[in-house]
Design a protein around this motif. Structure first.
Motif, PDB file in Angstrom:
ATOM      1  N   ASN A 100     -14.857 -54.566 -15.237  1.00  0.00           N
ATOM      2  CA  ASN A 100     -16.035 -53.823 -15.881  1.00  0.00           C
ATOM      3  C   ASN A 100     -16.879 -53.333 -14.831  1.00  0.00           C
ATOM      4  N   GLY A 101     -16.568 -53.167 -13.492  1.00  0.00           N
ATOM      5  CA  GLY A 101     -17.339 -52.379 -12.616  1.00  0.00           C
ATOM      6  C   GLY A 101     -17.928 -53.378 -11.364  1.00  0.00           C
ATOM      7  N   GLY A 102     -17.325 -54.431 -11.179  1.00  0.00           N
ATOM      8  CA  GLY A 102     -17.957 -55.578 -10.478  1.00  0.00           C
ATOM      9  C   GLY A 102     -17.466 -55.607  -9.037  1.00  0.00           C
ATOM     10  N   LEU A 103     -16.214 -54.460  -8.669  1.00  0.00           N
ATOM     11  CA  LEU A 103     -15.461 -54.473  -7.284  1.00  0.00           C
ATOM     12  C   LEU A 103     -16.435 -54.421  -6.128  1.00  0.00           C
ATOM     13  N   TRP A 104     -17.722 -53.643  -6.201  1.00  0.00           N
ATOM     14  CA  TRP A 104     -18.614 -53.468  -5.238  1.00  0.00           C
ATOM     15  C   TRP A 104     -18.904 -54.853  -4.631  1.00  0.00           C
ATOM     16  N   PHE A 105     -19.204 -55.666  -5.697  1.00  0.00           N
ATOM     17  CA  PHE A 105     -19.800 -57.054  -5.186  1.00  0.00           C
ATOM     18  C   PHE A 105     -18.592 -57.727  -3.972  1.00  0.00           C
ATOM     19  N   THR A 106     -17.419 -57.573  -4.230  1.00  0.00           N
ATOM     20  CA  THR A 106     -16.416 -58.148  -3.555  1.00  0.00           C
ATOM     21  C   THR A 106     -16.379 -57.381  -2.016  1.00  0.00           C
ATOM     22  N   HIS A 107     -17.121 -56.444  -1.896  1.00  0.00           N
ATOM     23  CA  HIS A 107     -17.015 -55.958  -0.447  1.00  0.00           C
ATOM     24  C   HIS A 107     -18.435 -56.333   0.236  1.00  0.00           C
ATOM     25  N   LEU A 108     -19.310 -57.293  -0.285  1.00  0.00           N
ATOM     26  CA  LEU A 108     -20.375 -57.762   0.291  1.00  0.00           C
ATOM     27  C   LEU A 108     -19.863 -59.004   1.273  1.00  0.00           C
ATOM     28  N   SER A 109     -20.725 -59.370   2.264  1.00  0.00           N
ATOM     29  CA  SER A 109     -20.278 -60.378   2.971  1.00  0.00           C
ATOM     30  C   SER A 109     -20.937 -61.816   2.096  1.00  0.00           C
ATOM     31  N   LEU A 110     -20.462 -62.749   2.393  1.00  0.00           N
ATOM     32  CA  LEU A 110     -20.913 -64.073   1.599  1.00  0.00           C
ATOM     33  C   LEU A 110     -22.572 -64.132   1.606  1.00  0.00           C
ATOM     34  N   PRO A 111     -23.077 -63.975   2.788  1.00  0.00           N
ATOM     35  CA  PRO A 111     -24.323 -63.984   2.694  1.00  0.00           C
ATOM     36  C   PRO A 111     -25.372 -63.011   1.997  1.00  0.00           C
ATOM     37  N   GLU A 112     -24.772 -61.696   2.056  1.00  0.00           N
ATOM     38  CA  GLU A 112     -25.225 -60.731   0.981  1.00  0.00           C
ATOM     39  C   GLU A 112     -25.058 -61.322  -0.448  1.00  0.00           C
ATOM     40  N   GLN A 113     -23.968 -61.701  -0.753  1.00  0.00           N
ATOM     41  CA  GLN A 113     -23.720 -62.273  -2.175  1.00  0.00           C
ATOM     42  C   GLN A 113     -24.562 -63.325  -2.449  1.00  0.00           C
ATOM     43  N   LYS A 114     -24.986 -64.289  -1.572  1.00  0.00           N
ATOM     44  CA  LYS A 114     -25.937 -65.292  -1.896  1.00  0.00           C
ATOM     45  C   LYS A 114     -27.138 -64.661  -2.203  1.00  0.00           C
ATOM     46  N   THR A 115     -27.705 -63.658  -1.583  1.00  0.00           N
ATOM     47  CA  THR A 115     -28.995 -63.028  -1.548  1.00  0.00           C
ATOM     48  C   THR A 115     -29.186 -62.539  -2.860  1.00  0.00           C
ATOM     49  N   PHE A 116     -28.000 -61.675  -3.307  1.00  0.00           N
ATOM     50  CA  PHE A 116     -27.995 -61.110  -4.592  1.00  0.00           C
ATOM     51  C   PHE A 116     -27.997 -62.139  -5.723  1.00  0.00           C
ATOM     52  N   ALA A 117     -27.377 -63.284  -5.557  1.00  0.00           N
ATOM     53  CA  ALA A 117     -27.500 -64.150  -6.553  1.00  0.00           C
ATOM     54  C   ALA A 117     -28.726 -64.934  -6.732  1.00  0.00           C
ATOM     55  N   ALA A 118     -29.271 -65.042  -5.789  1.00  0.00           N
ATOM     56  CA  ALA A 118     -30.429 -65.956  -5.525  1.00  0.00           C
ATOM     57  C   ALA A 118     -31.745 -65.099  -6.351  1.00  0.00           C
ATOM     58  N   THR A 119     -31.745 -63.853  -5.737  1.00  0.00           N
ATOM     59  CA  THR A 119     -32.830 -62.692  -6.411  1.00  0.00           C
ATOM     60  C   THR A 119     -32.462 -62.653  -7.821  1.00  0.00           C
ATOM     61  N   PHE A 120     -31.147 -62.488  -8.384  1.00  0.00           N
ATOM     62  CA  PHE A 120     -30.794 -62.200  -9.796  1.00  0.00           C
ATOM     63  C   PHE A 120     -31.049 -63.478 -10.739  1.00  0.00           C
ATOM     64  N   ALA A 121     -31.110 -64.615 -10.083  1.00  0.00           N
ATOM     65  CA  ALA A 121     -31.273 -65.908 -10.490  1.00  0.00           C
ATOM     66  C   ALA A 121     -32.790 -66.114 -10.985  1.00  0.00           C
ATOM     67  N   GLU A 122     -33.623 -65.243 -10.499  1.00  0.00           N
ATOM     68  CA  GLU A 122     -35.044 -65.393 -10.776  1.00  0.00           C
ATOM     69  C   GLU A 122     -35.501 -64.416 -11.956  1.00  0.00           C
ATOM     70  N   LEU A 123     -34.540 -63.386 -12.365  1.00  0.00           N
ATOM     71  CA  LEU A 123     -34.717 -62.772 -13.514  1.00  0.00           C
ATOM     72  C   LEU A 123     -35.137 -63.402 -14.813  1.00  0.00           C
ATOM     73  N   PRO A 124     -36.107 -63.102 -15.567  1.00  0.00           N
ATOM     74  CA  PRO A 124     -36.053 -63.694 -16.867  1.00  0.00           C
ATOM     75  C   PRO A 124     -35.188 -63.155 -17.828  1.00  0.00           C
ATOM     76  N   ILE A 125     -35.147 -63.947 -18.852  1.00  0.00           N
ATOM     77  CA  ILE A 125     -34.255 -63.540 -19.915  1.00  0.00           C
ATOM     78  C   ILE A 125     -35.065 -62.667 -21.123  1.00  0.00           C
ATOM     79  N   ALA A 126     -36.335 -62.912 -21.074  1.00  0.00           N
ATOM     80  CA  ALA A 126     -37.093 -62.111 -21.905  1.00  0.00           C
ATOM     81  C   ALA A 126     -38.384 -61.764 -21.285  1.00  0.00           C
ATOM     82  N   ILE A 127     -38.894 -60.702 -21.603  1.00  0.00           N
ATOM     83  CA  ILE A 127     -40.227 -60.249 -20.961  1.00  0.00           C
ATOM     84  C   ILE A 127     -40.992 -59.909 -22.326  1.00  0.00           C
ATOM     85  N   GLU A 128     -42.324 -59.964 -22.265  1.00  0.00           N
ATOM     86  CA  GLU A 128     -43.313 -59.829 -23.422  1.00  0.00           C
ATOM     87  C   GLU A 128     -44.544 -58.944 -22.825  1.00  0.00           C
ATOM     88  N   VAL A 129     -44.833 -57.805 -23.184  1.00  0.00           N
ATOM     89  CA  VAL A 129     -45.967 -56.919 -22.801  1.00  0.00           C
ATOM     90  C   VAL A 129     -47.041 -56.689 -23.891  1.00  0.00           C
TER      91      VAL A 129
END
Length: 235
Positions: A100-129
């Protein structure tokens, strides 16, 4: 006693008294096309804000740009099911993700993958405005409860880690409302804005507005920018 991450799963934004607020459907690595849509709507970063229903990555050519966009003070996103793959890149169903389109992620280095994972882990499930006309909710796919207050409580004070996973999965994956054309809506909100399911034009079911008009499909789709004050798409 179970342990649950302290990450804020619901993020609240006060009303924008200086400019406009927009919501946009799934981006899937097409940030240049998104910027073109913002330019057409005369988006002004100094006063306007953009809220994403998630799925920032996969399928498109500019997935790495997601980190740069998340650094922009006017751009705010909830977690989508594709973003959740990144968070759990070392334990998720990798074959399904790559299909489903995730091949790009396998081309990242492990440190880059961990940076993405740590940043995305901070995303909320819901936003209210907050808006002058009432509260707007944003999740990726759907609110699995009849009221926003119940979803907020389930995400902020879950009874168990298993229950939290069930609720989050519904928020990230459910298509039942659109498939069954449910019109009951979500109490406690002026409107709930969602993406996840690509559709030719925005669809409103009760007070739930589906806006993934497939801007990530350049040959046939476009980005809908929904004005959260008027609940109308930007021209």
């Amino acid at each position: 006693m179970f342990e649950i991450s302290a990450v804020a799963r619901v993020k609240h934004f006060a009303a924008n008294t200086a400019g406009r607020d927009f919501a946009v459907g799934d981006i899937h690595g097409h940030f240049t096309r998104l910027q073109a849509a913002l330019d057409a709507a005369r988006f002004t970063p100094s006063v306007d804000r953009l809220f994403s229903v998630g799925d920032l990555i996969d399928r498109g050519p500019e997935c790495r740009a997601a980190l740069d966009w998340l650094d922009k003070p006017w751009f705010h996103a909830v977690c989508g099911n594709h973003d959740d793959y990144v968070v759990h890149f070392d334990t998720c169903a990798v074959d399904s993700w790559i299909f489903n389109g995730g091949l790009w992620f396998t081309h990242l280095s492990l440190p880059e993958q961990k940076t993405f994972a740590a940043t995305f882990a901070e995303l909320p499930i819901a936003i209210e405005v907050e808006t002058a006309q009432g509260l707007i909710g944003i999740v990726h796919a759907d609110c699995p409860f009849p009221s926003w207050a119940q979803l907020r409580n389930e995400l902020q004070s879950p009874k168990s880690s298993q229950r939290l996973m069930q609720v989050q999965n519904r928020c990230l994956w459910s298509r039942s409302r659109l498939e069954q054309r449910e019109t009951q809506g979500v109490a406690g909100l002026r409107a709930l804005v969602v993406g996840h399911s690509p559709i030719p034009v925005p669809v409103r079911l009760g007070n739930v507005i589906h806006i993934d008009t497939a801007g990530w499909r350049p040959a046939e789709g476009y980005f809908t920018l929904l004005n959260l004050e008027t609940l109308e798409p930007a021209p």
